[in-house]
Design a protein around this motif. Structure first.
Motif, mmCIF file in Angstrom:
data_model
loop_
_atom_site.group_PDB
_atom_site.id
_atom_site.type_symbol
_atom_site.label_atom_id
_atom_site.label_comp_id
_atom_site.label_asym_id
_atom_site.label_seq_id
_atom_site.Cartn_x
_atom_site.Cartn_y
_atom_site.Cartn_z
ATOM 1 N N ASN A 118 75.784 20.133 -19.758
ATOM 2 C CA ASN A 118 74.728 19.420 -19.028
ATOM 3 C C ASN A 118 73.436 19.321 -19.810
ATOM 4 O O ASN A 118 72.741 18.303 -19.800
ATOM 5 C CB ASN A 118 74.490 20.099 -17.676
ATOM 6 N N LEU A 119 73.116 20.377 -20.584
ATOM 7 C CA LEU A 119 71.851 20.362 -21.348
ATOM 8 C C LEU A 119 71.913 19.323 -22.469
ATOM 9 O O LEU A 119 70.926 18.640 -22.761
ATOM 10 C CB LEU A 119 71.556 21.742 -21.924
ATOM 11 N N SER B 206 70.216 26.847 -25.840
ATOM 12 C CA SER B 206 71.622 26.547 -26.144
ATOM 13 C C SER B 206 71.746 26.136 -27.604
ATOM 14 O O SER B 206 71.052 25.212 -28.061
ATOM 15 C CB SER B 206 72.118 25.395 -25.259
ATOM 16 N N VAL B 207 72.643 26.806 -28.332
ATOM 17 C CA VAL B 207 72.889 26.467 -29.742
ATOM 18 C C VAL B 207 73.434 25.048 -29.838
ATOM 19 O O VAL B 207 72.881 24.208 -30.549
ATOM 20 C CB VAL B 207 73.873 27.465 -30.376
ATOM 21 N N GLY B 208 74.493 24.767 -29.107
ATOM 22 C CA GLY B 208 75.147 23.463 -29.202
ATOM 23 C C GLY B 208 74.247 22.326 -28.781
ATOM 24 O O GLY B 208 74.219 21.272 -29.427
ATOM 25 N N ASP C 17 78.934 36.890 -29.838
ATOM 26 C CA ASP C 17 80.170 36.789 -30.623
ATOM 27 C C ASP C 17 80.575 38.110 -31.257
ATOM 28 O O ASP C 17 81.642 38.195 -31.861
ATOM 29 C CB ASP C 17 80.019 35.742 -31.732
ATOM 30 N N ILE D 157 74.880 36.200 -22.041
ATOM 31 C CA ILE D 157 75.115 34.803 -22.429
ATOM 32 C C ILE D 157 76.354 34.280 -21.717
ATOM 33 O O ILE D 157 76.342 33.222 -21.093
ATOM 34 C CB ILE D 157 75.315 34.686 -23.966
HETATM 35 C C1 EPZ Z 1 77.863 28.511 -29.847
HETATM 36 O O1 EPZ Z 1 78.515 27.981 -28.713
HETATM 37 C C2 EPZ Z 1 78.952 29.167 -30.691
HETATM 38 N N1 EPZ Z 1 79.938 28.160 -31.089
HETATM 39 C C3 EPZ Z 1 79.645 30.260 -29.886
HETATM 40 O O2 EPZ Z 1 80.568 30.912 -30.768
HETATM 41 C C4 EPZ Z 1 78.600 31.279 -29.447
HETATM 42 O O3 EPZ Z 1 79.216 32.239 -28.629
HETATM 43 C C5 EPZ Z 1 77.487 30.563 -28.659
HETATM 44 O O4 EPZ Z 1 76.908 29.521 -29.465
HETATM 45 C C6 EPZ Z 1 76.360 31.508 -28.253
HETATM 46 O O5 EPZ Z 1 75.800 32.090 -29.404
HETATM 47 C C7 EPZ Z 1 79.686 27.396 -32.170
HETATM 48 O O6 EPZ Z 1 78.663 27.519 -32.814
HETATM 49 C C8 EPZ Z 1 80.740 26.397 -32.545
HETATM 50 P P1 EPZ Z 1 75.455 27.772 -26.145
HETATM 51 P P2 EPZ Z 1 77.701 26.981 -27.711
HETATM 52 O O7 EPZ Z 1 75.347 26.327 -25.817
HETATM 53 O O8 EPZ Z 1 76.766 26.141 -28.506
HETATM 54 C C9 EPZ Z 1 74.909 27.729 -21.448
HETATM 55 C C10 EPZ Z 1 82.650 31.692 -31.495
HETATM 56 O O9 EPZ Z 1 83.257 32.694 -31.093
HETATM 57 N N2 EPZ Z 1 74.900 26.260 -21.545
HETATM 58 O O10 EPZ Z 1 74.390 28.415 -26.984
HETATM 59 O O11 EPZ Z 1 78.687 26.322 -26.831
HETATM 60 C C11 EPZ Z 1 76.260 28.326 -21.762
HETATM 61 O O12 EPZ Z 1 77.083 28.321 -20.609
HETATM 62 C C12 EPZ Z 1 81.964 30.786 -30.484
HETATM 63 O O13 EPZ Z 1 82.499 31.369 -32.710
HETATM 64 C C13 EPZ Z 1 74.634 25.507 -20.397
HETATM 65 O O14 EPZ Z 1 74.418 26.042 -19.315
HETATM 66 O O15 EPZ Z 1 76.863 28.032 -26.855
HETATM 67 C C14 EPZ Z 1 75.907 29.721 -22.197
HETATM 68 O O16 EPZ Z 1 75.740 30.558 -21.073
HETATM 69 C C15 EPZ Z 1 82.327 31.152 -29.062
HETATM 70 N N3 EPZ Z 1 74.616 24.152 -20.498
HETATM 71 C C16 EPZ Z 1 74.560 29.548 -22.880
HETATM 72 O O17 EPZ Z 1 74.056 28.269 -22.470
HETATM 73 C C17 EPZ Z 1 74.829 23.507 -21.693
HETATM 74 O O18 EPZ Z 1 74.767 22.261 -21.727
HETATM 75 C C18 EPZ Z 1 74.630 29.535 -24.397
HETATM 76 O O19 EPZ Z 1 75.622 28.595 -24.786
HETATM 77 C C19 EPZ Z 1 75.093 24.291 -22.838
HETATM 78 C C20 EPZ Z 1 75.112 25.662 -22.742
#
Ligand code: EPZ
Length: 424
Positions: free
Chosen positions: A126-127, A166-168, A309, A331
């Motif tokens: 969503n973000l 959020s990283v992604g 991680d 997280i």
């Molecule tokens: C990245 O995932 C990593 N993946 C993950 O590593 C890692 O665990 C994660 O960052 C946290 O550090 C890659 O880099 C490919 P987030 P990402 O968006 O970007 C919430 C591994 O093992 N959120 O930072 O998907 C989410 O639910 C993988 O190598 C929203 O609510 O993680 C979480 O609680 C697993 N809405 C928090 O933010 C959104 O639109 C952080 O997620 C996006 C995220």
């Protein structure tokens, strides 16, 4: 589906070379799609996630040539014409969702499948979507796909605050914002080294980015981004994984090479509390296990906090510590699918809400255990190496996504890990 048959108990002694970072390489690959000319990436790891993302990129018409021996990848985006990323590939690897920002940044349009969830729960985007809208993209959903388009082909610009960080989403927004018509500001941006490295590469390509590594990133759009050669960072999560593995048996002594200790954040301070002797020497890390591991409770946080991680690996080590501890994931509250598997090996560990409660001094005994996701799988391998007798770690395809050549790296330092092909 292959399994690992592991004989324990084995100390680890010797040297392990750290591979290129998976979670840094994927955004660098996506960034190459926004360039006007081919991009060469160095130190790219041979991992299934890298192959999967290469195939997602090829669907658009981009050329992706990966020389596995030299770990060098050439990405030629000049013939991109099909601005889509299909479900059958995106569902395999959620970071494929970066194609949204990349294709919007390159061509002002993108049709990308929503990524699935994963072993430990929903992984919303969503973000990503709200941020792109805040920068001026028009986005609608249709049959599990995100249809994104920019009126006039270049993002007008805007401001978006990520909540939670959020990283992604930070990565996707950066990819879309680089060639905006205006200025895009991301508040509460992720500060992970993966994001800092992406900003560095984009800047070297000609992007104008301020605040990389802080919680506020400002991007002033430019007209074009040039092709460059860029060196991918060492994998900080693989580094942390082997540092923990090197503490679990009192006779273990490891040297990790080709590391980036500066990317470890507070993890460096936390792991020192276990009593292990850890020395940093440029791109090398020397680890000598303590006689008895001190129990150290952790809580995951966004960077530079303790990485989610590494929480499964940490909890696994804590089953062997001289006392009790807790591991809390702020997280991903449900990222504990490895816990029942550790219990099968004899660990005294249980979960309540988003915290694992661990009794130390476990005497682990080999058993068959099931991998459920990438970091859970490596934790089970670490536990099996410290369990008396034979263990089978099933479904190691999870491992092949994120740990390059794991069994050889471990066997070269004294482990006994055999990959066995299992009938499907
Ligand atoms: C990245 O995932 C990593 N993946 C993950 O590593 C890692 O665990 C994660 O960052 C946290 O550090 C890659 O880099 C490919 P987030 P990402 O968006 O970007 C919430 C591994 O093992 N959120 O930072 O998907 C989410 O639910 C993988 O190598 C929203 O609510 O993680 C979480 O609680 C697993 N809405 C928090 O933010 C959104 O639109 C952080 O997620 C996006 C995220």
């Amino acid at each position: 589906m292959d399994k690992f048959t592991i004989e324990g108990i084995t100390p680890l002694k010797g040297e392990i070379e750290i591979s290129g970072s998976k979670n840094a390489a994927l955004p660098l690959m996506a960034a190459a799609l926004v360039a006007d000319k081919p991009v060469t990436l160095k130190n790219i790891p041979k991992l299934n996630d890298i192959y999967t993302f290469s195939n997602v990129m090829r669907v658009t018409g981009a050329r992706v040539d990966f020389d596995e021996d030299s770990r060098s990848m050439v990405i030629d985006p000049t013939n991109i014409s099909y601005l889509e990323a299909p479900y059958e590939l995106v569902r395999k690897m959620r970071a494929s969702f970066y194609m949204t920002g990349a294709l919007l940044g390159r061509a002002g349009r993108a049709k990308v499948s929503l990524p699935g969830g994963c072993a430990w729960g929903p992984r919303p985007v969503n973000l990503h979507i709200e941020g792109l809208k805040a920068f001026g993209a028009h986005i609608d959903m249709e049959a599990g796909y995100v249809n994104a388009a920019i009126p006039g082909d270049r993002l007008p610009g805007g401001h978006f605050e990520l909540s939670p960080s959020s990283v992604g989403a930070t990565i996707n927004l950066l990819l879309a914002a680089c060639k905006a018509a205006g200025t895009c500001i991301i508040s509460n941006a992720a500060m992970e080294p993966d994001v800092v490295q992406l900003c560095d590469m984009l800047t070297k390509m000609g992007a104008q980015i301020e605040g990389a590594g802080t919680s506020k990133i400002t991007v002033h759009g430019v007209d074009s981004l040039k092709g460059i050669e860029y060196y991918n960072a060492p994998d900080r999560i693989e580094t942390g994984t082997f540092m923990i593995a090197g503490l679990m048996h009192p006779d273990s002594e490891l040297t990790l090479t080709n590391c980036a200790p500066e990317d470890l954040g507070v993890f460096r301070d936390v792991i020192a509390e276990t009593g292990g002797a850890i020395a940093y020497d440029n791109d090398k890390i020397h680890i000598k296990a303590p006689d008895i591991i001190r129990p150290v409770s952790i809580k995951t946080e966004i960077y530079p906090g303790f990485p989610t991680d590494l929480q499964a690996q940490w909890a696994t080590m804590m089953t062997l510590a001289g006392g009790d501890s807790t591991v809390t994931d702020t997280i991903y509250p449900d990222r504990f699918s490895y816990v029942p598997e550790l219990a099968r090996l004899g660990a005294d560990i249980s979960v309540k809400n988003n915290t694992a409660y661990i009794k130390g001094k476990a005497k682990l005994v080999g058993a068959s255990v099931m991998s459920t996701d990438l970091r859970a799988s490596v934790s089970l391998v670490m536990a099996a190496m410290n369990s008396r007798g034979t263990s089978d770690v099933l479904r190691v395809y999870h491992l092949d996504r994120g740990y390059e050549d794991l069994e050889n790296k471990l066997n070269n330092v004294g482990a006994s890990v055999k990959r066995v092909a299992e009938q499907a």
